[in-house]
Design a protein around this motif. Structure first.
Motif, PDB file in Angstrom:
ATOM      1  N   TRP A 194       0.878  -1.288  -0.014  1.00 15.82           N
ATOM      2  CA  TRP A 194       0.148   0.147   0.136  1.00 15.82           C
ATOM      3  C   TRP A 194       0.960   1.370   0.101  1.00 15.82           C
ATOM      4  N   LEU A 195       0.280   2.104  -0.830  1.00 18.14           N
ATOM      5  CA  LEU A 195       1.215   3.686  -0.623  1.00 18.14           C
ATOM      6  C   LEU A 195       2.633   3.353  -1.177  1.00 18.14           C
ATOM      7  N   ALA A 196       2.983   2.356  -2.068  1.00 18.03           N
ATOM      8  CA  ALA A 196       4.362   2.572  -2.476  1.00 18.03           C
ATOM      9  C   ALA A 196       4.739   3.688  -2.976  1.00 18.03           C
ATOM     10  N   PRO A 197       5.851   4.220  -3.326  1.00 18.16           N
ATOM     11  CA  PRO A 197       6.299   5.386  -3.664  1.00 18.16           C
ATOM     12  C   PRO A 197       5.667   5.501  -5.082  1.00 18.16           C
ATOM     13  N   SER A 198       5.228   6.713  -5.372  1.00 21.87           N
ATOM     14  CA  SER A 198       4.570   6.829  -6.650  1.00 21.87           C
ATOM     15  C   SER A 198       5.418   6.601  -7.972  1.00 21.87           C
ATOM     16  N   ASP A 199       6.769   6.850  -7.741  1.00 20.27           N
ATOM     17  CA  ASP A 199       7.827   6.522  -8.829  1.00 20.27           C
ATOM     18  C   ASP A 199       7.788   5.260  -9.453  1.00 20.27           C
ATOM     19  N   GLU A 200       6.937   4.215  -8.702  1.00 19.20           N
ATOM     20  CA  GLU A 200       6.867   2.902  -9.334  1.00 19.20           C
ATOM     21  C   GLU A 200       6.077   3.128 -10.578  1.00 19.20           C
ATOM     22  N   ARG A 201       5.084   3.913 -10.520  1.00 19.71           N
ATOM     23  CA  ARG A 201       3.959   3.941 -11.720  1.00 19.71           C
ATOM     24  C   ARG A 201       4.124   4.931 -12.570  1.00 19.71           C
ATOM     25  N   TYR A 202       5.325   5.615 -12.701  1.00 18.93           N
ATOM     26  CA  TYR A 202       5.560   6.904 -13.633  1.00 18.93           C
ATOM     27  C   TYR A 202       6.835   6.625 -14.300  1.00 18.93           C
ATOM     28  N   GLY A 203       6.854   7.271 -15.572  1.00 21.16           N
ATOM     29  CA  GLY A 203       8.140   7.346 -16.037  1.00 21.16           C
ATOM     30  C   GLY A 203       9.113   8.269 -15.578  1.00 21.16           C
ATOM     31  N   SER A 204       8.689   9.356 -14.977  1.00 18.89           N
ATOM     32  CA  SER A 204       9.011  10.074 -14.201  1.00 18.89           C
ATOM     33  C   SER A 204       7.990  10.955 -13.284  1.00 18.89           C
ATOM     34  N   VAL A 205       8.095  10.863 -12.191  1.00 19.23           N
ATOM     35  CA  VAL A 205       7.128  11.509 -10.999  1.00 19.23           C
ATOM     36  C   VAL A 205       7.066  12.987 -11.202  1.00 19.23           C
ATOM     37  N   ASP A 206       8.142  13.535 -11.702  1.00 20.45           N
ATOM     38  CA  ASP A 206       7.910  14.742 -12.170  1.00 20.45           C
ATOM     39  C   ASP A 206       7.132  15.267 -13.189  1.00 20.45           C
ATOM     40  N   ASN A 207       6.841  14.311 -14.059  1.00 19.33           N
ATOM     41  CA  ASN A 207       5.935  14.490 -15.387  1.00 19.33           C
ATOM     42  C   ASN A 207       4.773  13.464 -15.093  1.00 19.33           C
ATOM     43  N   PRO A 208       3.690  14.105 -14.432  1.00 19.10           N
ATOM     44  CA  PRO A 208       2.406  12.944 -14.286  1.00 19.10           C
ATOM     45  C   PRO A 208       1.879  12.597 -15.386  1.00 19.10           C
ATOM     46  N   SER A 209       1.963  13.139 -16.425  1.00 17.31           N
ATOM     47  CA  SER A 209       1.618  12.502 -17.818  1.00 17.31           C
ATOM     48  C   SER A 209       2.237  11.063 -18.353  1.00 17.31           C
ATOM     49  N   THR A 210       3.373  10.918 -17.387  1.00 16.77           N
ATOM     50  CA  THR A 210       3.821   9.752 -17.419  1.00 16.77           C
ATOM     51  C   THR A 210       3.388   8.352 -16.904  1.00 16.77           C
ATOM     52  N   MET A 211       2.339   8.639 -16.032  1.00 12.20           N
ATOM     53  CA  MET A 211       1.869   7.724 -15.214  1.00 12.20           C
ATOM     54  C   MET A 211       1.487   6.456 -16.207  1.00 12.20           C
ATOM     55  N   GLU A 212       1.529   5.451 -15.660  1.00 10.18           N
ATOM     56  CA  GLU A 212       1.150   4.061 -16.378  1.00 10.18           C
ATOM     57  C   GLU A 212      -0.196   4.062 -16.592  1.00 10.18           C
ATOM     58  N   ASN A 213      -0.517   3.728 -17.942  1.00 11.48           N
ATOM     59  CA  ASN A 213      -1.890   3.518 -18.306  1.00 11.48           C
ATOM     60  C   ASN A 213      -2.431   2.141 -18.038  1.00 11.48           C
ATOM     61  N   PRO A 214      -3.419   1.957 -17.703  1.00 14.18           N
ATOM     62  CA  PRO A 214      -4.756   2.741 -17.525  1.00 14.18           C
ATOM     63  C   PRO A 214      -4.983   3.675 -16.158  1.00 14.18           C
ATOM     64  N   LEU A 215      -4.133   3.541 -15.272  1.00 11.18           N
ATOM     65  CA  LEU A 215      -4.274   4.071 -13.930  1.00 11.18           C
ATOM     66  C   LEU A 215      -4.403   5.436 -13.736  1.00 11.18           C
ATOM     67  N   ALA A 216      -5.133   5.899 -12.883  1.00  7.11           N
ATOM     68  CA  ALA A 216      -5.692   7.338 -12.724  1.00  7.11           C
ATOM     69  C   ALA A 216      -5.220   7.676 -11.288  1.00  7.11           C
ATOM     70  N   ALA A 217      -4.668   6.918 -10.398  1.00 14.86           N
ATOM     71  CA  ALA A 217      -4.437   7.289  -9.248  1.00 14.86           C
ATOM     72  C   ALA A 217      -2.746   7.340  -8.815  1.00 14.86           C
ATOM     73  N   VAL A 218      -2.170   8.099  -7.975  1.00 13.08           N
ATOM     74  CA  VAL A 218      -0.964   8.319  -7.997  1.00 13.08           C
ATOM     75  C   VAL A 218      -0.070   7.070  -7.143  1.00 13.08           C
ATOM     76  N   GLN A 219      -1.020   6.442  -6.335  1.00 15.48           N
ATOM     77  CA  GLN A 219      -0.365   5.464  -5.375  1.00 15.48           C
ATOM     78  C   GLN A 219      -1.253   4.078  -5.326  1.00 15.48           C
ATOM     79  N   MET A 220      -0.787   3.190  -5.169  1.00 15.06           N
ATOM     80  CA  MET A 220      -1.646   1.800  -4.699  1.00 15.06           C
ATOM     81  C   MET A 220      -2.557   2.344  -3.536  1.00 15.06           C
ATOM     82  N   GLY A 221      -3.616   2.110  -3.426  1.00 17.33           N
ATOM     83  CA  GLY A 221      -4.512   2.210  -2.499  1.00 17.33           C
ATOM     84  C   GLY A 221      -5.101   3.575  -2.369  1.00 17.33           C
TER      85      GLY A 221
END
Length: 723
Positions: A194-221
C-alpha cells in the motif's frame, strides 16, 4: 495433551482455501490467465439467473426510501457516532470513493457495480472506515431488499447527504446492478504494498503524464492523489500537476476538478486524532470476530473526536454539516502554514484565525483549527485553479450549479447513456458526456434496404470490416462506444489508424448516400450490411442462417461528440482483425483478452469470433496471418482445422510472426501471429478450438459465430432491454 494423530488427519489441505492462488498460475506465472473472461460467473449470484433488477426497481417506493435515508443520516449510533450528529460527510466520502475509481482509459472502476464491498477496494488505505458507512446503511438495505442494489444505495446516500445539508442536487438515477465478487479484470497497479512510492507507476514522477496507463491514481490504495503531497511531501504546485492529470483521467476538466475538490470539502472532516498502530487490520485482514469490519481500535477509545482515519485532523469549514461557500471563504481569508496533525501527518493550518471562525470538534466539546490538505492548497497556488476558485468564491450560486453537475457526472459517468437511467429522480437533460444518440427511423422495409446494400458495389469484406470496426469500440465497463450513433463517421474515429481511413471513407461515402436516399441511419446500414455479409459467408459454407436485425439506431452528431473523451476508445490493438498499432511489451494474446473482456465476451465467444473473422479475410491491411483457408469469405471452421492439424509445424519468423510449415514437404503453407497460435498453445483455448475443429461442429461453429456477432452488434442497444 495434544492429539497428534487427530491433527494429522485433518480432512482438508492446510491453507488451501486461505493462501494465495495455490493454482496453475503459481507454477507457471507466465501462462495466459483466462480468468478475466470468466469473472461474472452466474453461480456467484445469490439472486438467481431470472432476477431482473430493473423489474425490482419498479416496486421501489422512492419517496419512502429517500425519507428513511435522510432520517438515518441524522440518527447517530453509539457504536460509530456521527460527526456533529450527521453522517453526511462519511456517506459522501463513501459515494465519492465508490464512483471516484472510474478512469476513462479503459472505463473500469466507478460505482456502477457496488464493488467497494469487496477486496481490494474495501481494504484500501484511502477507504479506511468506509466499512462503517456501509454497515450503517445495512438497516436500509435490509428493509428494501432486492428493490435497491448496494451500488445504487451507496451513491444515493452520498447524494442525499448533500441535499440533507442544504445543497440543491442535480438529480439521481437508479439502475446500477450489483456484482457479487471482486472484479478480476481491473488492474490497480503492480505494486505489492500500500502507498508504495509514486515513482513505481511513472516514467518520471515530475511529469504526471507519464503515469502508467490505464491507472488514474498516484499510488496503490488511493482514489486519486495523496492529500499530504506527492509521495507524502507537501508541495502544492507539484500536487496541482498530479491533481490535474488524475482528474483528467477521471474525465474531469479543470473547472469540474476545482468544483469537486471544493464541494467535497465543504462538508465533513478528516480524522487523525489517534495512533495508526492502535488500529486492527483492514477488513480483509481482520480477525474473524470483527465480522467484516476493519481499522477498529481496541487499545483506546477510537471513535468520535478520537477517530483515526487518514491521519489528517480537522474540518475545512466553520460549519461542516451545512452547504455554503465556507470552503472558499476559509481558503481565501487566511494565510496558511504547514503543521502536523496529532498523528504526525503534514497539514496546512491558518497562521491566525478568530476563535469564533474555528469549527468545533465532532463532539462539540472544543473548537479547533480548520485544515487544508496539499490538494486544497493547490486550488490557490496553481494559477489556473486559483482563477477558477476566485470565480466560485465570488459567485456561490455558480459554484453550487457547477458542483451539482460535476457530482452527477462523477457518480453517473460509468452508467452509460441516459436511456439506462431509472427512476423519478433522474434528470431528462442530455449531457455531452452521456454520448447522446437521437432515435433513428425504425418503420422501414428492411428487406428492401438490404437489397440496396447488396447492390451498392461494396464487397462482403467491406461490409464485415466496417460493421466490426463500428461496433468494436463498445466497452461494457462504462457502456460507451458501439455501433449505435455511427460515430465511426465522425472525428476522431473516422481518422483512427485501426479503421483504415482510406478504405473506411470509401465505404462511408456509399452508406451516407444511401442514408440520404432512404432516410435510414448510417448506423443501421452499417450493422445491416455486416449481417448480410455474414449470412452470405455462412451460405458459402453450406449453412443457412438469418441474423436478427433490430432497426432504430440513430446517427450521432459531431456537435454532441466529445472528441477528447472518445480518444481513449481508439483501438491500438484488435486481435479480431489481427491488428497492432505498434510493438508492445505486453504480448498480443494478453491484449486480446483485455479487449474481449471490455466487449463482455466469454472465452468461447472470443475463440469463435477470432476463427470466423480470420476465414472471412478481415485482417487489418489485408494480411494473411491466421487466414488458414483456401476459401476466404466462406464461414468455415478451417481456422481451427488447420490449427489442430498435426501435419504442420510452427516456427518463429520475426516479431509476432510465425510460419506454418508442412512436415512432409517443408513448404510454408500459412503465417500467423501470437493471437492466432495461442488458440493452439493454451490448453483451455485449445479445448475450445478442438470442439470447433471437429467434423460434426461445422454447423455449430456457424451458429455460435452468428450468436457472438449479434451480441457485439447489439451490445449498445440498451433500448432493447431498458424499462
Amino acid at each position: 495433551m495434544t492429539d497428534v494423530a487427530a491433527a494429522g488427519t485433518c480432512p482438508v489441505v492446510h491453507g488451501a482455501h486461505t493462501s494465495k492462488d495455490g493454482s496453475v498460475k503459481e507454477w507457471w506465472p507466465k501462462g495466459l490467465n483466462l480468468d478475466i473472461l470468466a469473472q461474472h460467473d452466474t453461480k456467484t449470484n445469490p439472486l438467481g439467473a431470472d432476477f431482473d433488477y430493473r423489474e425490482e426497481l419498479k416496486k421501489l417506493d422512492v419517496d419512502a426510501l429517500v425519507k428513511d435515508v435522510k432520517e438515518l443520516l441524522v440518527t447517530s449510533q453509539p457504536w460509530w457516532p456521527a460527526d456533529w450528529g450527521h453522517y453526511g460527510g462519511l456517506m459522501i466520502r463513501m459515494a465519492w470513493h465508490s464512483a471516484g475509481t472510474y478512469r476513462i482509459a479503459d472505463g473500469r472502476g466507478g460505482g456502477g457495480s457496488g464493488t467497494q464491498r469487496f477486496a481490494p477496494l474495501n481494504s484500501w488505505p484511502d477507504n479506511a472506515n468506509l466499512d462503517k458507512a456501509r454497515r450503517l446503511l445495512w438497516p436500509i438495505k435490509k428493509k428494501y431488499g432486492n428493490r435497491i442494489s448496494w451500488a445504487d444505495l451507496m451513491i444515493l446516500a452520498g447524494t442525499l447527504s448533500y441535499e440533507s445539508m442544504g445543497h440543491k442536487v442535480y438529480g439521481f438515477a437508479f439502475g446500477r446492478e450489483d456484482l457479487w465478487h471482486p472484479e478480476k479484470d481491473t488492474y490497480w497497479g503492480s505494486e505489492q504494498e500500500w502507498l508504495a512510492p509514486s515513482d513505481e507507476r511513472y516514467g518520471s514522477v515530475d511529469n504526471p503524464s507519464t503515469m502508467e496507463n490505464p491507472l488514474a491514481a498516484v499510488q496503490m490504495g488511493l482514489i486519486y492523489v495523496n492529500p499530504t503531497g506527492v509521495n507524502g511531501v507537501p508541495d502544492p504546485l507539484k500536487t496541482a500537476a498530479h491533481v490535474r492529470e488524475t482528474f483528467a483521467r477521471m474525465a474531469m476538466n479543470d473547472e469540474e476538478t476545482v468544483a469537486l475538490t471544493a464541494g467535497g470539502h465543504t462538508v465533513g472532516r478528516t480524522h487523525g486524532n489517534g495512533r495508526a498502530e492502535s488500529l486492527s487490520p483492514e477488513p480483509e485482514g481482520a480477525d474473524i470476530t470483527e465480522q467484516g469490519l476493519g481499522w477498529n481500535n481496541h487499545v483506546s477509545r477510537g471513535i468520535g473526536k478520537d477517530t483515526m482515519t487518514s491521519g489528517i485532523e480537522g474540518a475545512w469549514t466553520s460549519n461542516p454539516t451545512r452547504w455554503d461557500n465556507g470552503y472558499f471563504t476559509m481558503l481565501f481569508s487566511h494565510e496558511w502554514e504547514l503543521r502536523e496533525s496529532p498523528a504526525g501527518a503534514p497539514q496546512w493550518e491558518p497562521v491566525a484565525i478568530a476563535e469564533e471562525d474555528k469549527p468545533f470538534d465532532v463532539e462539540g466539546i472544543a473548537r479547533q483549527n480548520p485544515i487544508m490538505t496539499d490538494a486544497d492548497m493547490a486550488m490557490i497556488k496553481d494559477p489556473i485553479y486559483r482563477e477558477i476558485s476566485e470565480r466560485f468564491y465570488n459567485d456561490p450560486e455558480y459554484f453550487s450549479e457547477v458542483f451539482a453537475r460535476a457530482w452527477f457526472k462523477l457518480t453517473h459517468r460509468d452508467m452509460g447513456p441516459r436511456n439506462r437511467y431509472v427512476g423519478p429522480l433522474a434528470p431528462t437533460e442530455d449531457l455531452i458526456w452521456q454520448d447522446p444518440v437521437p432515435a433513428g427511423k425504425a418503420d422501414y422495409d428492411v428487406a428492401a434496404v438490404a437489397q440496396r446494400i447488396l447492390s451498392s458495389g461494396l464487397s462482403m469484406t467491406d461490409l464485415v470490416m466496417t460493421a466490426w470496426d463500428s461496433a468494436r469500440t463498445y466497452r461494457d465497463s462504462d457502456k460507451r462506444g458501439g455501433a449505435n450513433g455511427a460515430r465511426i463517421r465522425l472525428a476522431p474515429q473516422r481518422d483512427w489508424h485501426a479503421n483504415e481511413p482510406e478504405r473506411l471513407n470509401r465505404v462511408l461515402a456509399v452508406y451516407e448516400a444511401l442514408s440520404a436516399e432512404t432516410g435510414v441511419s448510417v448506423a443501421d446500414l452499417i450493422v445491416l450490411g455486416g449481417n448480410l455479409a455474414v449470412q452470405d459467408a455462412a451460405r458459402k459454407a453450406g449453412v443457412e442462417v438469418s441474423i436478427p436485425f433490430h432497426p432504430g439506431r440513430g446517427d450521432a452528431s459531431q456537435e454532441w461528440t466529445d472528441v477528447d473523451s472518445f480518444a481513449p476508445l481508439e483501438p491500438i490493438h484488435d486481435a479480431f482483425r489481427n491488428y497492432l498499432k505498434k510493438d508492445y511489451t505486453v504480448p498480443a494474446e494478453e491484449l486480446m483478452l483485455d479487449r474481449a473482456s471490455l466487449m463482455n465476451l466469454t472465452a468461447v465467444e472470443m475463440t469463435c469470433l477470432i476463427g470466423g473473422m480470420r476465414v472471412l479475410g478481415t485482417n487489418f491491411g489485408g494480411t494473411s496471418h491466421g487466414v488458414f483457408t483456401d476459401t476466404v469469405g466462406a464461414l468455415t471452421n478451417d481456422f481451427f482445422v488447420t490449427l489442430t492439424d498435426l501435419g504442420y509445424v510452427w516456427e518463429p519468423a520475426g516479431f509476432n510472426a510465425y510460419n506454418l510449415r508442412d512436415r512432409t514437404t517443408g513448404q510454408v503453407r500459412h503465417t500467423a501471429t501470437r493471437a492466432d497460435l495461442v488458440f493452439g498453445s493454451n490448453s483451455i483455448l485449445r479445448s475450445y478450438a478442438e470442439v470447433y475443429a471437429q467434423d460434426d461442429s461445422r454447423e455449430k461453429f456457424v451458429h455460435d459465430f452468428v450468436a457472438a456477432w449479434t451480441k457485439v452488434m447489439n451490445a449498445d442497444r440498451f433500448d432493447l432491454v431498458a424499462s
